[in-house]
Design a protein around this motif. Structure first.
Motif, PDB file in Angstrom:
ATOM      1  N   ASP A  35       0.826  -1.203   0.000  1.00  0.00           N
ATOM      2  CA  ASP A  35       0.000   0.000   0.000  1.00  0.00           C
ATOM      3  C   ASP A  35       0.869   1.265   0.000  1.00  0.00           C
ATOM      4  O   ASP A  35       1.795   1.392   0.803  1.00  0.00           O
ATOM      5  N   HIS A  36       0.596   2.179  -0.943  1.00  0.00           N
ATOM      6  CA  HIS A  36       1.331   3.445  -1.063  1.00  0.00           C
ATOM      7  C   HIS A  36       2.832   3.245  -1.318  1.00  0.00           C
ATOM      8  O   HIS A  36       3.650   4.053  -0.893  1.00  0.00           O
ATOM      9  N   ASP A  82      -1.116  -0.740  -4.084  1.00  0.00           N
ATOM     10  CA  ASP A  82      -2.445  -0.153  -3.910  1.00  0.00           C
ATOM     11  C   ASP A  82      -2.338   1.287  -3.420  1.00  0.00           C
ATOM     12  O   ASP A  82      -1.459   1.637  -2.622  1.00  0.00           O
ATOM     13  N   ASN A  83      -3.244   2.119  -3.901  1.00  0.00           N
ATOM     14  CA  ASN A  83      -3.365   3.515  -3.464  1.00  0.00           C
ATOM     15  C   ASN A  83      -2.140   4.372  -3.780  1.00  0.00           C
ATOM     16  O   ASN A  83      -1.961   5.433  -3.181  1.00  0.00           O
TER      17      ASN A  83
END
Length: 371
Positions: A35-36, A82-83
């Protein structure tokens, strides 16, 4: 060894010590972005002094062993977690930090530490931006809070951070003094914005600096070797002056009274202490968007091409690169010869609007230096 994993070559450190602890391995698993996070295919990696301190085990930061050194890389986005919607596969980027280490074929980085690399910069140049320029910005703007018309001494100006400080300080309208230990280093410092340069290997160079600045003293000193120079720095300062410690290789004894008589300050700087907000700079289609959402500079790159700037370090083991490109360094947009530039797409004369200019300097994240 596990099968099915994509493998890469990387430098690994299994114990703290000298250069001999750097081991090249060819069976290191390529990390997967979460994530990120983004995965970068590394084309070039910067080498910074702090990485040698960490490797030797003498730095406050002690990574879990084994680890891969390196924070400043430039390359191409290979995969996106993700993101992390800012980037896509194939984007050219550079970083100011990595999660998995930069001395490798692939490096994992948090998306807020990754920035688009303009087409006019090659990967070697991109790898030379991170620690030097972001540290210089943090030292001058966040810590010293410099103002146009002040004086700054860059004590050890011929290295990567020192050259960046000279460039940014000159763009901000400061009187810039620097020191270097060789004739070649002195020449490079002058080429990168210093008004005067002194040889810090000469026994009387402090006296020469005092003679140059007069009784007032120096407003700001950016110090690269505090364990050697801090006592002299305190005596060189003006009333209310600030010593910004960027580098130190050991202890030093000082007399605190030297800070009392002039009400001076000693402030340490560490880039890794920057918050996410302080790192949140954005570059899109040649436009700068500052972290304050109410302010922006648009279409600046269409106005002029940036002037020649120097990246990297004059240290023997590092490469020195000169760039003619739309390069940004943290400060306000400035056209050096006429003291004018572009603000929100409109021409702006900084001398005629001095009070407003001083206010704006603390609002914008980056500049383009213009001829």
């Amino acid at each position: 060894m596990a099968t099915g994993l994509k493998l890469m070559r990387a430098i690994r450190v299994f114990e703290f010590g000298g250069p001999e602890v750097l081991k090249l391995q060819s069976d290191v698993a390529v990390p997967t972005p979460k994530d990120h996070q983004v995965l970068i295919k590394v084309h070039a990696c910067g080498v910074n002094p702090v990485e040698t301190y960490i490797r030797s085990g003498t730095h406050k930061i002690k990574p879990l062993l084994p680890y891969t050194p390196g924070s400043d890389v430039a390359g191409v986005i290979e995969a996106v977690g993700d993101n992390a919607s800012t980037f896509k596969k194939g984007d050219r980027v550079f970083t100011t930090s990595t999660i998995s280490g930069g001395y490798a074929e692939y490096a994992l980085a948090a998306d807020h530490t990754v920035y688009p690399l303009p087409e006019k910069l090659d990967f070697k140049q991109g790898a030379a931006i991170g620690i030097p320029y972001f540290t210089a910005y943090r030292a001058l703007l966040h810590s010293a809070r410099v103002k146009a018309g002040e004086s700054v001494l860059v004590h050890g100006a011929s290295g990567g951070v020192g050259l960046a400080v000279c460039q940014i300080a000159r763009a901000y309208g400061l009187k810039v003094l620097g020191t270097a230990g060789t004739g070649e280093g002195q020449s490079i410092v002058l080429q990168n914005g210093a008004h005067e340069v002194f040889n810090h290997r000469e026994h009387n160079y402090i006296d020469k600096i005092k003679k140059s600045v007069g009784e007032k003293g120096i407003d700001v000193i950016i110090e690269m070797l505090a364990n050697v120079n801090l006592n002299n720095d305190l005596n060189l300062l003006s009333r209310g002056g600030r010593v910004i410690v960027v580098g130190s290789r050991g202890p030093i004894e000082i007399n605190p009274r030297d800070t009392m008589t002039k009400e001076s300050s000693i402030i340490g700087v560490a880039l890794y202490s920057s918050t996410k907000v302080q790192r949140r700079f954005k570059w899109t289609d040649g436009s700068f968007a500052p972290s304050n959402p109410g302010q922006c500079l648009s279409k600046l790159s269409e106005a002029y091409e940036a002037s020649d700037l120097t990246l990297g370090s004059s240290m023997k083991n590092l490469a020195l690169y000169t760039v003619k490109a739309q390069l940004w360094v943290p400060a306000i947009l400035l056209q050096r010869k006429s003291h004018s530039g572009w603000l929100r797409g409109k021409k702006w004369n900084f001398e005629e609007n001095k009070s407003k200019t001083d206010e704006l300097k603390h609002s914008f994240s980056f500049i383009i230096l213009l001829e």
